[in-house]
Scaffold this motif. Structure first.
Motif, PDB file in Angstrom:
ATOM      1  N   GLU A   1      -6.380  12.467  14.434  1.00 16.97           N
ATOM      2  CA  GLU A   1      -5.168  11.589  13.470  1.00 16.97           C
ATOM      3  C   GLU A   1      -4.539  11.729  12.361  1.00 16.97           C
ATOM      4  OE1 GLU A   1      -4.293   8.161  15.561  1.00 16.97           O
ATOM      5  OE2 GLU A   1      -6.182   8.824  16.927  1.00 16.97           O
ATOM      6  N   LEU A   2      -5.125  12.659  11.745  1.00 16.82           N
ATOM      7  CA  LEU A   2      -4.662  12.980  10.460  1.00 16.82           C
ATOM      8  C   LEU A   2      -4.525  14.412  10.619  1.00 16.82           C
ATOM      9  CD1 LEU A   2      -8.139  12.148   8.342  1.00 16.82           C
ATOM     10  CD2 LEU A   2      -6.540  10.916   8.809  1.00 16.82           C
ATOM     11  N   VAL A   3      -3.621  15.020  11.891  1.00 19.25           N
ATOM     12  CA  VAL A   3      -2.999  16.262  12.525  1.00 19.25           C
ATOM     13  C   VAL A   3      -1.991  16.274  11.711  1.00 19.25           C
ATOM     14  CG1 VAL A   3      -1.986  15.490  13.794  1.00 19.25           C
ATOM     15  CG2 VAL A   3      -2.182  17.998  13.203  1.00 19.25           C
ATOM     16  N   THR A   4      -1.234  15.463  10.794  1.00 22.47           N
ATOM     17  CA  THR A   4      -0.256  15.634   9.901  1.00 22.47           C
ATOM     18  C   THR A   4      -0.323  14.996   8.407  1.00 22.47           C
ATOM     19  OG1 THR A   4       1.181  14.643  10.801  1.00 22.47           O
ATOM     20  CG2 THR A   4       1.266  16.885  11.740  1.00 22.47           C
ATOM     21  N   ARG A   5      -1.352  13.912   8.416  1.00 19.02           N
ATOM     22  CA  ARG A   5      -1.506  13.376   7.223  1.00 19.02           C
ATOM     23  C   ARG A   5      -1.014  12.367   7.457  1.00 19.02           C
ATOM     24  NH1 ARG A   5      -6.752  14.952   6.923  1.00 19.02           N
ATOM     25  NH2 ARG A   5      -7.417  17.333   5.842  1.00 19.02           N
ATOM     26  N   VAL A   6      -0.107  11.677   8.528  1.00 20.02           N
ATOM     27  CA  VAL A   6       0.355  10.537   8.089  1.00 20.02           C
ATOM     28  C   VAL A   6      -0.002   9.107   8.324  1.00 20.02           C
ATOM     29  CG1 VAL A   6       1.172  10.130  10.292  1.00 20.02           C
ATOM     30  CG2 VAL A   6       2.870   9.370   8.825  1.00 20.02           C
ATOM     31  N   TYR A   7      -1.518   9.622   8.218  1.00 21.72           N
ATOM     32  CA  TYR A   7      -2.372   8.164   9.268  1.00 21.72           C
ATOM     33  C   TYR A   7      -3.194   8.434   7.413  1.00 21.72           C
ATOM     34  CZ  TYR A   7      -0.656   7.383  13.101  1.00 21.72           C
ATOM     35  OH  TYR A   7       0.016   7.362  14.530  1.00 21.72           O
ATOM     36  N   ARG A   8      -4.455   7.372   6.873  1.00 25.90           N
ATOM     37  CA  ARG A   8      -4.753   7.509   5.972  1.00 25.90           C
ATOM     38  C   ARG A   8      -6.511   7.055   6.871  1.00 25.90           C
ATOM     39  NH1 ARG A   8      -4.557   3.723   1.697  1.00 25.90           N
ATOM     40  NH2 ARG A   8      -2.872   2.657   2.897  1.00 25.90           N
ATOM     41  N   GLU A   9      -7.176   7.623   6.775  1.00 25.61           N
ATOM     42  CA  GLU A   9      -8.382   6.949   7.307  1.00 25.61           C
ATOM     43  C   GLU A   9      -8.943   6.012   6.038  1.00 25.61           C
ATOM     44  OE1 GLU A   9     -11.548   9.547   9.441  1.00 25.61           O
ATOM     45  OE2 GLU A   9     -12.665   9.234   7.384  1.00 25.61           O
ATOM     46  N   LEU A  10      -9.114   4.685   6.689  1.00 19.86           N
ATOM     47  CA  LEU A  10     -10.427   3.561   5.911  1.00 19.86           C
ATOM     48  C   LEU A  10     -11.041   2.767   6.578  1.00 19.86           C
ATOM     49  CD1 LEU A  10      -6.818   2.117   4.431  1.00 19.86           C
ATOM     50  CD2 LEU A  10      -8.486   3.356   3.504  1.00 19.86           C
ATOM     51  N   VAL A  11     -12.294   2.747   6.089  1.00 18.06           N
ATOM     52  CA  VAL A  11     -13.064   1.498   6.738  1.00 18.06           C
ATOM     53  C   VAL A  11     -12.576   0.290   6.718  1.00 18.06           C
ATOM     54  CG1 VAL A  11     -15.525   0.729   6.967  1.00 18.06           C
ATOM     55  CG2 VAL A  11     -15.002   2.850   6.801  1.00 18.06           C
ATOM     56  N   LEU A  12     -12.726  -0.920   7.995  1.00 21.44           N
ATOM     57  CA  LEU A  12     -11.731  -2.194   7.609  1.00 21.44           C
ATOM     58  C   LEU A  12     -12.537  -2.882   7.991  1.00 21.44           C
ATOM     59  CD1 LEU A  12      -8.041  -1.256   7.185  1.00 21.44           C
ATOM     60  CD2 LEU A  12      -9.809  -2.027   5.500  1.00 21.44           C
ATOM     61  N   PRO A  13     -12.923  -4.393   7.241  1.00 18.74           N
ATOM     62  CA  PRO A  13     -13.804  -5.326   8.407  1.00 18.74           C
ATOM     63  C   PRO A  13     -12.885  -5.605   9.607  1.00 18.74           C
ATOM     64  CG  PRO A  13     -12.754  -6.816   6.670  1.00 18.74           C
ATOM     65  CD  PRO A  13     -12.238  -4.633   6.625  1.00 18.74           C
ATOM     66  N   VAL A  14     -13.216  -5.563  10.667  1.00 18.01           N
ATOM     67  CA  VAL A  14     -12.132  -6.344  11.537  1.00 18.01           C
ATOM     68  C   VAL A  14     -13.395  -7.191  12.498  1.00 18.01           C
ATOM     69  CG1 VAL A  14     -11.327  -4.715  12.777  1.00 18.01           C
ATOM     70  CG2 VAL A  14     -13.041  -4.432  13.908  1.00 18.01           C
ATOM     71  N   ARG A  15     -12.777  -8.339  13.068  1.00 15.46           N
ATOM     72  CA  ARG A  15     -13.709  -9.404  13.877  1.00 15.46           C
ATOM     73  C   ARG A  15     -13.352  -8.874  15.569  1.00 15.46           C
ATOM     74  NH1 ARG A  15     -15.200 -13.173  11.906  1.00 15.46           N
ATOM     75  NH2 ARG A  15     -14.762 -15.746  11.459  1.00 15.46           N
ATOM     76  N   LEU A  16     -14.322  -9.504  15.560  1.00 12.68           N
ATOM     77  CA  LEU A  16     -14.831  -8.732  17.094  1.00 12.68           C
ATOM     78  C   LEU A  16     -14.843 -10.772  17.705  1.00 12.68           C
ATOM     79  CD1 LEU A  16     -18.059  -7.135  16.938  1.00 12.68           C
ATOM     80  CD2 LEU A  16     -16.050  -6.464  16.890  1.00 12.68           C
ATOM     81  N   SER A  17     -14.611  -9.995  19.038  1.00 13.00           N
ATOM     82  CA  SER A  17     -14.064 -11.206  20.325  1.00 13.00           C
ATOM     83  C   SER A  17     -15.673 -12.235  19.538  1.00 13.00           C
ATOM     84  CB  SER A  17     -13.265 -10.863  21.115  1.00 13.00           C
ATOM     85  OG  SER A  17     -14.814 -10.110  22.155  1.00 13.00           O
TER      86      SER A  17
END
Length: 183
Positions: free
Chosen positions: A84-100
């Protein structure tokens, strides 16, 4: 806890590339799925970019939360960062997700960086389809990436009107006549 979570909204849903022991439908608030990243490696090249998904600001995104064992975290994070970070176009974040199930869990997410040169922003759907149609990179044809993602979203009963429109444009294309000079 002996697990950690990764949020998938595109190819991670159908091709995570790492062992998971649980997967659940999940929702991420504050970001939406968008075909907004010029792909220079996986689904295109710098000279002929493809177009891939990113998590862009605003709204929400329905996807899948993938649970993996903490004992495998270092290896999985190394894999994900290489992917995912091969060209650094994304930032890795830890965010809350709501599970089903209703539970909120922290999940590793990859959010698009608006300041990066590969950020495409919101494109006209015909232009997006043209980029997808012509993109091919280390991980294969951009067309396959998009159609696989749309198929998986359908299986999960997630409607993404923009991706459905682009998939329709790709599926309904007529074969191009071959010119006498072979081009």
């Amino acid at each position: 806890m002996d697990e950690f979570w990764v949020f998938g909204y595109g190819s991670l849903m159908w091709n995570p590339g790492f062992a998971t022991h649980r997967r659940m439908p999940a929702r991420l608030a504050g970001y939406h799925r968008s075909l907004c990243v010029y792909s220079h490696v996986h689904r295109g090249t710098a000279h002929k970019p493809g177009l891939v998904l990113g998590l862009d600001r605003g709204g929400f995104c329905e996807g899948v939360a993938l649970a993996a064992r903490v004992k495998d975290e270092e290896e999985i994070l190394a894999y994900l960062r290489g992917r995912e970070l091969v060209t650094r176009v994304y930032r890795e974040l830890v965010l809350p997700v709501r599970l089903s199930s209703g539970e909120n869990v922290p999940a590793i997410t990859y959010v698009v960086d608006h300041a990066h040169e590969q950020y495409a922003g919101k494109l006209d759907l015909d232009h997006a389809a043209e980029l997808v149609r012509g993109g091919h990179g280390q991980s294969g044809a951009n067309r396959d990436y998009l159609l696989n993602t749309v198929d998986h979203l359908r299986e999960m009963k997630i409607n993404d009107a923009a991706l459905e429109t682009i998939a329709g444009l790709l599926k309904n294309e007529q074969p191009r006549p071959v010119r006498k000079d072979g081009l």
